[in-house]
Design an enzyme around this catalytic site. Structure first.
Site, short mmCIF file in Angstrom:
data_model
loop_
_atom_site.label_atom_id
_atom_site.label_comp_id
_atom_site.label_asym_id
_atom_site.label_seq_id
_atom_site.Cartn_x
_atom_site.Cartn_y
_atom_site.Cartn_z
N ASP A 289 42.97 41.38 56.35
CA ASP A 289 42.29 40.91 55.54
C ASP A 289 40.68 40.48 55.36
OD1 ASP A 289 41.94 40.58 52.85
OD2 ASP A 289 43.39 38.52 52.65
N GLY B 284 41.49 39.95 44.49
CA GLY B 284 41.95 40.04 43.74
C GLY B 284 42.55 40.82 42.06
P1 13P Z 1 43.77 37.28 44.24
O1 13P Z 1 42.79 35.47 44.82
O2 13P Z 1 43.86 37.79 43.35
O3 13P Z 1 44.75 36.25 44.89
O4 13P Z 1 43.40 38.11 45.54
C1 13P Z 1 43.80 37.70 46.83
C2 13P Z 1 43.60 39.00 48.24
O5 13P Z 1 42.29 39.19 46.95
C3 13P Z 1 43.60 39.49 49.11
O6 13P Z 1 42.62 40.07 50.22
O1 G3H Z 2 40.43 37.21 49.24
C1 G3H Z 2 41.06 36.01 49.57
C2 G3H Z 2 42.18 35.81 50.30
O2 G3H Z 2 43.46 35.37 49.49
C3 G3H Z 2 42.42 35.06 51.37
O3 G3H Z 2 42.47 33.54 51.70
O4 G3H Z 2 40.25 33.70 53.29
O5 G3H Z 2 41.72 31.03 51.96
O6 G3H Z 2 43.14 32.90 53.40
P1 G3H Z 2 41.98 32.87 52.61
ZN ZN Z 3 40.25 40.26 48.92
#
Ligand code: 13P
Ligand code: G3H
Ligand code: ZN
Length: 311
Positions: free
Chosen positions: A82, A214
């Site tokens: 991610d 998000g």
């Molecule tokens: P949220 O903060 O809305 O859960 O989004 C998570 C996300 O986009 C991880 O990449």
């Molecule tokens: O988009 C971000 C994800 O919620 C991951 O969050 O970078 O704090 O692990 P993090």
């Molecule tokens: Zn994200």
């Protein structure tokens, strides 16, 4: 079954009018809660690991936890990086067994975003790994990066065809009003995603999987529970679930959820300690926290993503 890429999952989701849940994992209880729900509901799954998660838990631990989930559930699971922030981070995850990576160069100028994304795609595709890229900038907090609402920008539909054809990316994250974290919209306002932007993008990229980051909905009962048991979360508002369900019925094939898992876990642990101030065995408070994650993910799979019984 080994880890899979998201290719087949997305093709089926696109045609079937549903989306795959991409849930962030940071420890064993989170992996177990998510995968137990997906197993019971026969839902394909993306487990995603951020740079922060790798720094917290270590790449190998996370990899092995996800491999254990594959063995335990028999589910098709895609392991995804991610918000990869550089070619090197993506390369390290590709070399380390991930089946999908995101290169997030969305804060860079268009040409630079294309250049770095293209480089990751070449490396990934040679090794059977798929790549998610991003155009447009979401507001909110990811790792140390904080993007204010003023600095966020919707994806420009007129850029997407050139971006996808020049990079060769496999899916595209777009900005249509979602944002990271628990404070997405101002209290008192009515959250509304820009479905006109999504529609324009989809028209220009027929059959191509779109990703929404998000996408936590910030359940108010969880915020209230956190505040009831000593928390102080002011005016946290998320994305309405009916709008996510609508997006999933269109070209959105991957919906990212992390903050809701954090809220479920924290609300449950706060409640546990308020009710059992004498307890100190981590298993006793992590067990209900894991169950709360499982219940939340089951709800998302059935009521938001629509990906139950899609294996
Ligand atoms: P949220 O903060 O809305 O859960 O989004 C998570 C996300 O986009 C991880 O990449
Ligand atoms: O988009 C971000 C994800 O919620 C991951 O969050 O970078 O704090 O692990 P993090
Ligand atoms: Zn994200």
């Amino acid at each position: 079954m080994p880890l899979v890429t998201s290719k087949e999952m997305f093709a089926k989701a696109y045609n079937g009018g549903y989306a795959i849940g991409a849930f962030n994992v940071n420890n064993m209880e989170i992996v177990q809660g998510i995968t137990e729900a997906a197993k019971e509901l026969e839902a394909p799954l993306i487990l995603q690991v951020s740079k922060g998660a790798r720094a917290y838990a270590n790449h190998t631990y996370l990899m092995k936890l996800v491999e254990a989930a594959v063995i335990e559930t028999g589910l098709p699971i895609c392991l995804h990086l991610d918000h990869g922030d550089s070619f090197e981070t993506c390369k390290s995850c590709i070399d380390g067994g991930f089946t999908s990576v995101m290169i997030d160069a969305s804060s860079k100028p268009f040409e630079e975003n294309i250049e770095i994304t293209r480089k990751v795609v070449e490396y990934a595709h040679d090794r059977g790994v798929v790549v998610e890229a991003e155009l447009g900038t979401l507001a909110g907090i990811e790792d140390e990066v904080k993007v204010s609402a003023e600095d966020s920008s919707y994806t420009r539909p007129e850029e997407v065809e050139e971006f996808v054809s020049r990079t060769g990316c496999d899916s595209l994250a777009i900005a249509i009003g979602t944002s990271h974290g628990a404070y997405k919209f101002k209290p008192g306002t009515k959250p509304q995603l820009r479905f006109d932007v999504l529609e324009e993008v989809s028209k220009r990229l027929p059959g191509f999987p779109i990703v929404l980051h998000g996408s936590s909905s910030v359940p108010q009962d969880l915020v209230e529970k956190i505040n009831k048991y000593g928390g102080a979360m002011p005016g946290a508002i998320g994305v309405p679930e009916d709008q996510l369900r609508h997006a999933a019925s269109l070209s959105v094939c991957k919906i990212n959820i992390d903050s809701d898992l954090r809220l479920a876990m924290t609300a449950t642990i706060r409640e546990f300690f308020a009710e059992h101030p004498d307890k100190f065995d981590p298993r006793e408070y992590l067990k209900p926290a894991r169950a709360a994650i499982k219940a939340l993910v089951a709800h998302k799979i059935v009521d938001v993503l629509g990906c139950d019984h899609k294996i």
